[in-house]
Design a protein around this motif. Structure first.
Motif, short mmCIF file in Angstrom:
data_model
loop_
_atom_site.label_atom_id
_atom_site.label_comp_id
_atom_site.label_asym_id
_atom_site.label_seq_id
_atom_site.Cartn_x
_atom_site.Cartn_y
_atom_site.Cartn_z
N LYS A 352 -1.38 19.72 -9.70
CA LYS A 352 -2.69 20.33 -9.79
C LYS A 352 -3.48 20.01 -8.53
O LYS A 352 -3.34 18.93 -7.95
CB LYS A 352 -3.44 19.80 -11.01
N GLN A 356 -1.34 26.37 -4.78
CA GLN A 356 -0.14 26.81 -5.49
C GLN A 356 0.28 28.22 -5.06
O GLN A 356 1.44 28.45 -4.72
CB GLN A 356 -0.40 26.76 -6.99
N LYS A 387 0.80 21.46 -12.28
CA LYS A 387 0.25 22.66 -12.88
C LYS A 387 1.23 23.12 -13.95
O LYS A 387 2.44 22.97 -13.80
CB LYS A 387 0.09 23.74 -11.81
#
Length: 453
Positions: A352, A356, A387
């Motif tokens: 995270k 991405q 993620k």
């Protein structure tokens, strides 16, 4: 409680990981200096080469330590993060610290760590404690010279207590912007904090803003500056599945037809940087020693390939920890040159907070099918979640029409990737060193010992 087992040693170190309530402990050079003083300043017992920057610093650290070992020095190595176990961070002559030695050192250091907590603004962090223990291990093993990788940034990094023979600052890109700064110049100022008065500096920085910051800092500290590309030339002659063939020309020497099994195209500049740093250190290292050492160097998690025979065909599994668009771009460039006009099976997960979509855009053109997975790992900053695989899959859908599959664990993703495509195949695992670590453990624990059914 006494530290009487490796498990307890690791648990104690992890208890030092900062959390939301202790965030102010993150960056304080005085704290690690206080701890080292209580230990008797072990970092003063060996010479060192300090390696910072953004891209390539881990590789340069491994390459430098490998050459030093081949030259006959007892060579220490400190890197971070680790891929599988904390022992990887502390090595002497290519051997990780043993579980026994680490356990004994944590038990020895514990009262000093806790005294530091009472006498300063708080307990040392996980990273600070591991750095201090690494330095004590080097002293006990009578290390001659150590290659020390910066953890994060430079100015306030725990490794910045050393006064090295030479400082290295690799190319600088956006990473950890919430900590280091939101511009290349701000990040460069932090990383240039490892430049010491009169200590030679070698830099691979190419961005104008970063280079200006480094030049200014080097001039202020009267530190002789060598700039890769301007003062040192690198020529990559050949890149193939067997590795690299390159030439390096410094102001002092010319190194022709250097061979290495390293696969990354970018490793040519990393090798040249390590050679230049060793020249500037004035340590005795011959050209032939460098040549021999480069033939043997191995770097975990950096375009690291495993060839595995399975019941479903011969599989080449390539591991790389690229975790931002710039690093992924370099990785993809190398893969395309190694295997032109080919598409690959990917296993992908990313932390995270990382870019991405930008990172996935780089791999989309060479992807045949991608398995999205996820992980939960303990890092220097606490528990870090990737993620979600579902979220990544939805983002990829907007980027490309490649076939996607969501898999809960990296180990399961690897098993499926091996089984679902019959015949010989190349499987690429990338997006995070934490993902690479989990898959790498699976490879060593199972796949290299038996065929996959």
């Amino acid at each position: 409680m006494r530290i009487t087992s490796y498990k307890r040693a690791v648990e104690y170190l992890e208890s030092l990981i900062p959390n939301k309530n202790t965030g102010k402990r993150l960056y304080k050079l005085e704290r690690v200096a206080h701890l080292l003083e209580l230990m008797g300043n072990p970092h003063e017992s060996f010479k060192s080469i300090h390696i910072g920057g953004t891209a390539g610093k881990g590789s340069i650290t491994y390459i430098t330590a490998g050459i030093l070992k081949k030259a006959g020095y007892k060579a220490g190595l400190h890197i971070s993060p680790h891929i599988n176990r904390v022992n990887e961070r502390i090595q002497v002559n290519g051997k990780e610290i043993s579980d026994k030695d680490l356990t004994e050192l944590v038990e020895w250091a514990k009262p000093k760590i806790e005294k530091t907590g009472r006498e300063t603004d708080g307990l040392p962090t996980y990273f600070e404690a591991v750095v201090a223990i690494a330095f004590e291990h080097f002293r006990r093993k009578k290390v001659d010279v150590a290659a020390i990788e910066v953890g994060l940034g430079g100015k306030l990094d725990a490794t910045n207590v050393i006064t090295p023979l030479v400082s290295v600052i690799t190319n600088i890109h956006f990473d950890h912007r919430n900590i280091l700064g939101w511009t290349v110049g701000a990040i460069a100022r932090n990383k240039a904090g490892i430049i010491k008065e009169g200590v030679p500096v070698v830099t691979g920085a190419t961005q104008k803003d970063a280079l200006e910051v480094i030049k200014k800092k080097a001039k202020k500290e009267k530190a002789p500056l060598t700039i890769m590309g301007r003062d040192v030339q690198t020529k990559l002659k050949k890149l193939g599945p067997e590795g690299l063939l390159l030439n390096v020309k410094t102001k002092k020497e010319t190194y022709l037809n250097l061979k290495t099994p390293l696969l990354g195209e970018y490793q040519a500049v990393n090798i040249a940087t390590a050679i230049t740093a060793l020249e500037k250190s004035k340590l005795k290292v011959s050209k032939e020693t460098i040549r021999k050492a480069l033939r043997e160097v191995r770097i975990p998690g950096r375009i690291e390939a495993f060839n595995i025979k399975t019941l479903h065909g011969n599989k080449t599994i390539i591991l790389d920890g690229a975790h931002n668009p710039k690093k992924m771009e370099s990785f993809v460039q190398t893969i395309k040159k190694l295997f032109p006009k080919k598409k690959f099976t990917f296993i992908f997960a990313i932390k995270k907070g990382k870019n991405q979509t930008g990172t996935m855009r780089k791999i989309a053109p060479i992807t045949r099918k991608i398995y999205f997975s996820q992980f939960l790992s303990t890092t220097d900053f606490g528990k870090k979640k990737s993620k979600s695989a579902r979220s990544l899959s939805l983002k990829m859908k907007k980027v490309s029409k490649v076939e996607r599959r969501i898999v809960r664990s990296p180990e399961e993703a690897l098993d499926l990737a091996i089984k679902e495509f019959k015949g010989d195949d190349i499987i690429i695992v990338t997006g995070s060193f934490y993902l690479v670590g989990e898959v790498r453990a699976r490879i060593f624990e199972s796949l290299l010992k038996k065929k996959v059914k």
